[in-house]
Design a protein around this motif. Structure first.
Motif, PDB file in Angstrom:
ATOM      1  N   HIS A 164       0.847  -1.193   0.000  1.00 25.51           N
ATOM      2  CA  HIS A 164       0.000   0.000   0.000  1.00 25.51           C
ATOM      3  C   HIS A 164       0.879   1.238   0.000  1.00 25.51           C
ATOM      4  CE1 HIS A 164      -2.945  -2.965   1.418  1.00 25.51           C
ATOM      5  NE2 HIS A 164      -3.864  -2.126   0.987  1.00 25.51           N
ATOM      6  N   ALA A 165       0.411   2.278  -0.692  1.00 28.86           N
ATOM      7  CA  ALA A 165       1.109   3.574  -0.711  1.00 28.86           C
ATOM      8  C   ALA A 165       0.277   4.587   0.062  1.00 28.86           C
ATOM      9  CB  ALA A 165       1.310   4.051  -2.144  1.00 28.86           C
ATOM     10  N   TRP A 166       0.973   5.475   0.779  1.00 24.49           N
ATOM     11  CA  TRP A 166       0.310   6.554   1.498  1.00 24.49           C
ATOM     12  C   TRP A 166       0.185   7.750   0.570  1.00 24.49           C
ATOM     13  CZ3 TRP A 166      -2.770   7.850   5.175  1.00 24.49           C
ATOM     14  CH2 TRP A 166      -2.792   9.145   5.683  1.00 24.49           C
ATOM     15  N   LEU A 167      -1.052   8.223   0.401  1.00 24.68           N
ATOM     16  CA  LEU A 167      -1.280   9.419  -0.413  1.00 24.68           C
ATOM     17  C   LEU A 167      -1.322  10.631   0.525  1.00 24.68           C
ATOM     18  CD1 LEU A 167      -3.882   8.211  -3.066  1.00 24.68           C
ATOM     19  CD2 LEU A 167      -1.384   8.154  -3.118  1.00 24.68           C
ATOM     20  N   PRO A 168      -0.316  11.511   0.438  1.00 22.78           N
ATOM     21  CA  PRO A 168      -0.132  12.520   1.490  1.00 22.78           C
ATOM     22  C   PRO A 168      -1.174  13.624   1.518  1.00 22.78           C
ATOM     23  CG  PRO A 168       1.494  12.803  -0.265  1.00 22.78           C
ATOM     24  CD  PRO A 168       0.764  11.534  -0.568  1.00 22.78           C
ATOM     25  N   ALA A 169      -1.826  13.912   0.394  1.00 23.29           N
ATOM     26  CA  ALA A 169      -2.867  14.949   0.400  1.00 23.29           C
ATOM     27  C   ALA A 169      -4.235  14.333   0.688  1.00 23.29           C
ATOM     28  CB  ALA A 169      -2.886  15.693  -0.925  1.00 23.29           C
ATOM     29  N   SER A 170      -4.529  13.195   0.049  1.00 22.81           N
ATOM     30  CA  SER A 170      -5.801  12.498   0.301  1.00 22.81           C
ATOM     31  C   SER A 170      -5.835  11.865   1.682  1.00 22.81           C
ATOM     32  CB  SER A 170      -6.022  11.398  -0.738  1.00 22.81           C
ATOM     33  OG  SER A 170      -5.943  11.890  -2.052  1.00 22.81           O
ATOM     34  N   LYS A 171      -4.644  11.671   2.281  1.00 28.62           N
ATOM     35  CA  LYS A 171      -4.494  11.079   3.605  1.00 28.62           C
ATOM     36  C   LYS A 171      -5.177   9.718   3.695  1.00 28.62           C
ATOM     37  CE  LYS A 171      -3.460  15.321   6.058  1.00 28.62           C
ATOM     38  NZ  LYS A 171      -2.073  15.123   5.671  1.00 28.62           N
ATOM     39  N   ARG A 172      -4.788   8.846   2.773  1.00 34.70           N
ATOM     40  CA  ARG A 172      -5.306   7.479   2.825  1.00 34.70           C
ATOM     41  C   ARG A 172      -4.302   6.517   2.197  1.00 34.70           C
ATOM     42  NH1 ARG A 172      -9.805   6.771  -1.956  1.00 34.70           N
ATOM     43  NH2 ARG A 172      -8.820   8.067  -3.536  1.00 34.70           N
ATOM     44  N   TRP A 173      -4.451   5.227   2.558  1.00 32.53           N
ATOM     45  CA  TRP A 173      -3.634   4.163   2.001  1.00 32.53           C
ATOM     46  C   TRP A 173      -4.347   3.547   0.810  1.00 32.53           C
ATOM     47  CZ3 TRP A 173       1.187   3.395   3.845  1.00 32.53           C
ATOM     48  CH2 TRP A 173       1.485   3.842   5.138  1.00 32.53           C
ATOM     49  N   LEU A 174      -3.632   3.339  -0.293  1.00 31.11           N
ATOM     50  CA  LEU A 174      -4.219   2.658  -1.450  1.00 31.11           C
ATOM     51  C   LEU A 174      -3.277   1.551  -1.908  1.00 31.11           C
ATOM     52  CD1 LEU A 174      -5.784   5.483  -3.658  1.00 31.11           C
ATOM     53  CD2 LEU A 174      -6.971   3.800  -2.271  1.00 31.11           C
ATOM     54  N   ALA A 175      -3.872   0.430  -2.319  1.00 32.57           N
ATOM     55  CA  ALA A 175      -3.084  -0.735  -2.731  1.00 32.57           C
ATOM     56  C   ALA A 175      -2.425  -0.492  -4.083  1.00 32.57           C
ATOM     57  CB  ALA A 175      -3.983  -1.963  -2.804  1.00 32.57           C
ATOM     58  N   LEU A 176      -1.230  -1.079  -4.259  1.00 31.98           N
ATOM     59  CA  LEU A 176      -0.565  -1.104  -5.564  1.00 31.98           C
ATOM     60  C   LEU A 176      -0.885  -2.435  -6.233  1.00 31.98           C
ATOM     61  CD1 LEU A 176       1.020   1.260  -4.242  1.00 31.98           C
ATOM     62  CD2 LEU A 176       3.058   0.415  -5.381  1.00 31.98           C
ATOM     63  N   ASP A 177      -1.186  -2.387  -7.513  1.00 33.26           N
ATOM     64  CA  ASP A 177      -1.496  -3.597  -8.277  1.00 33.26           C
ATOM     65  C   ASP A 177      -0.346  -3.908  -9.227  1.00 33.26           C
ATOM     66  OD1 ASP A 177      -4.088  -4.030  -7.210  1.00 33.26           O
ATOM     67  OD2 ASP A 177      -4.849  -2.388  -8.462  1.00 33.26           O
ATOM     68  N   PRO A 178      -0.165  -5.203  -9.561  1.00 36.47           N
ATOM     69  CA  PRO A 178       0.883  -5.526 -10.543  1.00 36.47           C
ATOM     70  C   PRO A 178       0.549  -4.916 -11.891  1.00 36.47           C
ATOM     71  CG  PRO A 178      -0.463  -7.451 -10.053  1.00 36.47           C
ATOM     72  CD  PRO A 178      -0.888  -6.391  -9.099  1.00 36.47           C
ATOM     73  N   ASP A 179       1.531  -4.294 -12.514  1.00 41.45           N
ATOM     74  CA  ASP A 179       1.299  -3.625 -13.793  1.00 41.45           C
ATOM     75  C   ASP A 179       1.088  -4.646 -14.902  1.00 41.45           C
ATOM     76  OD1 ASP A 179       1.304  -1.768 -15.886  1.00 41.45           O
ATOM     77  OD2 ASP A 179       3.430  -2.107 -16.178  1.00 41.45           O
ATOM     78  N   TYR A 180       1.971  -5.605 -14.997  1.00 40.92           N
ATOM     79  CA  TYR A 180       1.809  -6.678 -15.977  1.00 40.92           C
ATOM     80  C   TYR A 180       2.663  -7.833 -15.500  1.00 40.92           C
ATOM     81  CZ  TYR A 180       6.235  -4.704 -17.593  1.00 40.92           C
ATOM     82  OH  TYR A 180       7.512  -4.214 -17.654  1.00 40.92           O
ATOM     83  N   GLY A 181       2.395  -9.030 -16.012  1.00 41.49           N
ATOM     84  CA  GLY A 181       3.230 -10.160 -15.635  1.00 41.49           C
ATOM     85  C   GLY A 181       2.919 -10.619 -14.234  1.00 41.49           C
ATOM     86  N   SER A 182       3.978 -10.873 -13.458  1.00 45.06           N
ATOM     87  CA  SER A 182       3.771 -11.631 -12.232  1.00 45.06           C
ATOM     88  C   SER A 182       3.315 -10.790 -11.056  1.00 45.06           C
ATOM     89  CB  SER A 182       5.044 -12.401 -11.882  1.00 45.06           C
ATOM     90  OG  SER A 182       6.106 -11.504 -11.684  1.00 45.06           O
ATOM     91  N   LEU A 183       2.724 -11.510 -10.107  1.00 49.59           N
ATOM     92  CA  LEU A 183       2.217 -10.978  -8.854  1.00 49.59           C
ATOM     93  C   LEU A 183       3.286 -11.238  -7.802  1.00 49.59           C
ATOM     94  CD1 LEU A 183      -0.663 -10.017  -7.919  1.00 49.59           C
ATOM     95  CD2 LEU A 183      -1.135 -12.417  -7.395  1.00 49.59           C
TER      96      LEU A 183
END
Length: 494
Positions: free
Chosen positions: A168-187
């Motif tokens: 998860h990445a912290w969004l400093p202005a929105s003040k929330r955690w959001l998950a990162l997804d695999p762009d392509y290929g493997s997980l």
């Protein structure tokens, strides 16, 4: 508007677009991924250290790419954000040095932070005072925290749950955690390593790379925060049985193949694999602890012995396994091995036949030293109950003050300056070893202990309070424990 200004601008920070009103927005990251619609304009402003025009209080903020010093249309000078100094990365769990061609001065793998740590306004800190700041918790899990550039001009904060393989990445202005997804290929593959055995390495770049132990080998993961994606490559094709460590200018980790044999994979700083190093025989390691590396040796202490890499006179690296002497049982729950003044690394063990604790020197020699009692250790420092000592943990002080025997301090981090240690202080009415194995809820305090004083700056109560993870991000020291309701933070001296 000037036709030369309008449209797409490919820049080192990413691809920016300026519309016919002169408004700039980031469209793609430096890695070429589309900026996520979940990352707001204000988040991009903070993460990319966007420049801005001085504006009236009620006017909308106009952002410009970080490469710009002037508005290309009006020529007006742009304001630079106040916090543009790039701080060193934080590599969990203990703030290790990021991967570099310059070898660090001391051992790798101890609880020694590479960045100076000293609380701001230390004299006015109080144990029940409010923290200086707090962050909400990421979704339920058990997290490790990275602070570095991840496709961002400013350091970004990532929370990784190794067991669930979620980031998860912290969004400093929105003040929330959001998950990162695999762009392509493997997980990203998960890791089943125990909390005390887990550590990571980080290759610092604009798009920094995390090197993690997983069930599918050593994972090289490149997070891209603006697009909320990552790319990962797994090296080795077999489960990591322990964590990686930077040794002799390479990243090393032991894997166990399908046939049960142990094989060490290694990567250089550009993540290019070298030749594997094989270990003969079928070995039962028992519980594996975190690795330590110093000079010509890297060691993974295990319940049944020492898994070791040694630099040979011909420049090659050889693997070996040395069982502990008969009747010796290592105890990893007391913290790091102790590093002596001559650079030796000493592991706390219990000798069953004599019913006594002993410290055993890691490496080929079976040097040992008897100890009256186990000490909690971070590397250079050890604690005799609540008293911080720099002498060897098997040496008893001439004037032992056992007034603090009902309290102990687990050192969590040593600072690189000021003989400062951050730790968790807790009551030990039932004996230290049994308290460390207990799941009961305990009242605990966070303390900073330097050459002048011990400062208590936070009080909390959870089971296993010594499992708190401290990390540094944006000039703050943060404390995370999976059983707490938020992540509290305290300002550090600049």
């Amino acid at each position: 508007m000037d036709h030369k200004t309008y449209g797409d601008w490919p820049l080192p920070s990413g691809a920016w677009y300026v519309d016919d009103e002169g408004a700039w927005s980031m469209q793609r990251s430096a890695d070429g991924q589309n900026v996520s619609p979940l990352v707001s304009h204000a988040d991009i402003g903070k993460l990319m250290l966007a420049r801005r025009l001085p504006a009236a209080a009620d006017a909308p903020v106009r952002q410009f790419p970080p490469e710009f010093s002037f508005d290309p249309v009006s020529g007006a000078a742009l304001q630079v954000p106040p916090d543009t100094s790039i701080t060193p990365p934080w590599v969990p769990p203990y703030g290790a040095y990021p991967v570099s061609d310059v070898p660090p001065a001391g051992p790798a793998g101890l609880r020694q932070a590479s960045v100076p740590l000293k609380l701001a306004d230390q004299r006015v800190r109080e144990e029940h005072a409010q923290a200086d700041a707090s962050l909400p918790m990421p979704p339920p899990g058990e997290y490790e925290f990275f602070s570095a550039q991840f496709g961002t001009s400013a350091p970004a904060l990532l929370a990784l749950d190794p067991r669930k393989a979620v980031l998860h990445a912290w969004l400093p202005a929105s003040k929330r955690w959001l998950a990162l997804d695999p762009d392509y290929g493997s997980l990203l593959a998960e890791s089943d390593l125990a909390h005390g055995a887990w550590r990571a390495e980080l290759v610092p770049e604009f798009n920094s790379v995390l090197v993690l132990p997983t069930s599918h080998g050593l994972a090289c993961i490149r997070p891209d925060v603006p697009s909320l994606t990552y790319v990962v490559e797994h090296v080795g094709g077999a489960p990591c049985i322990a964590s990686p460590v930077w040794f002799q200018n390479r990243l090393w980790a032991p894997l166990r193949d399908d046939d049960g044999r142990i094989r060490f994979v290694n990567l250089d700083a550009a993540q290019k694999p070298g030749s594997d190093v094989l270990l003969d025989g079928m070995l039962d390691l028992g519980t594996v602890s975190a690795p330590v590396a110093y000079n010509r040796m890297a060691v993974w202490p295990c319940a049944n012995g020492q898994l070791r890499l040694q630099l040979q006179p011909d420049g090659n690296v050889a693997a070996s396994f040395t069982p502990w002497p008969d009747g010796l049982v290592p105890h990893f729950e007391f913290g790091s091995p102790y590093v002596s003044r001559d650079g030796g690394l000493w592991q706390l063990c219990f000798e069953r036949s004599r019913g006594t604790y002993v410290y055993v020197k890691l490496g080929a020699q079976a040097e040992r030293a008897d100890a009256l009692a186990p000490r909690l250790c971070s590397g250079s420092f050890n604690y005799r109950f609540a008293a911080k000592l720099k002498t060897a943990p098997w040496e008893e002080p001439e004037h032992g003050d056992d007034g603090g025997k009902n309290q102990a301090v687990m050192p969590l981090l040593e600072s690189s300056v000021g003989n400062s240690v951050f730790g968790v202080k807790f009551a030990t009415s039932a004996g230290l070893s049994s308290v460390l194995r207990s799941n009961e809820r305990l009242a605990a305090q966070l303390v900073q202990d330097d050459e002048l004083r011990e400062t208590v700056f936070h009080t909390f109560a959870v089971s296993e309070p010594w499992r708190v993870r401290l990390f540094v991000h944006e000039g703050m020291l943060w404390a995370y424990h999976p059983l707490l309701s938020r992540i509290d933070g305290w300002a550090l001296q600049a």
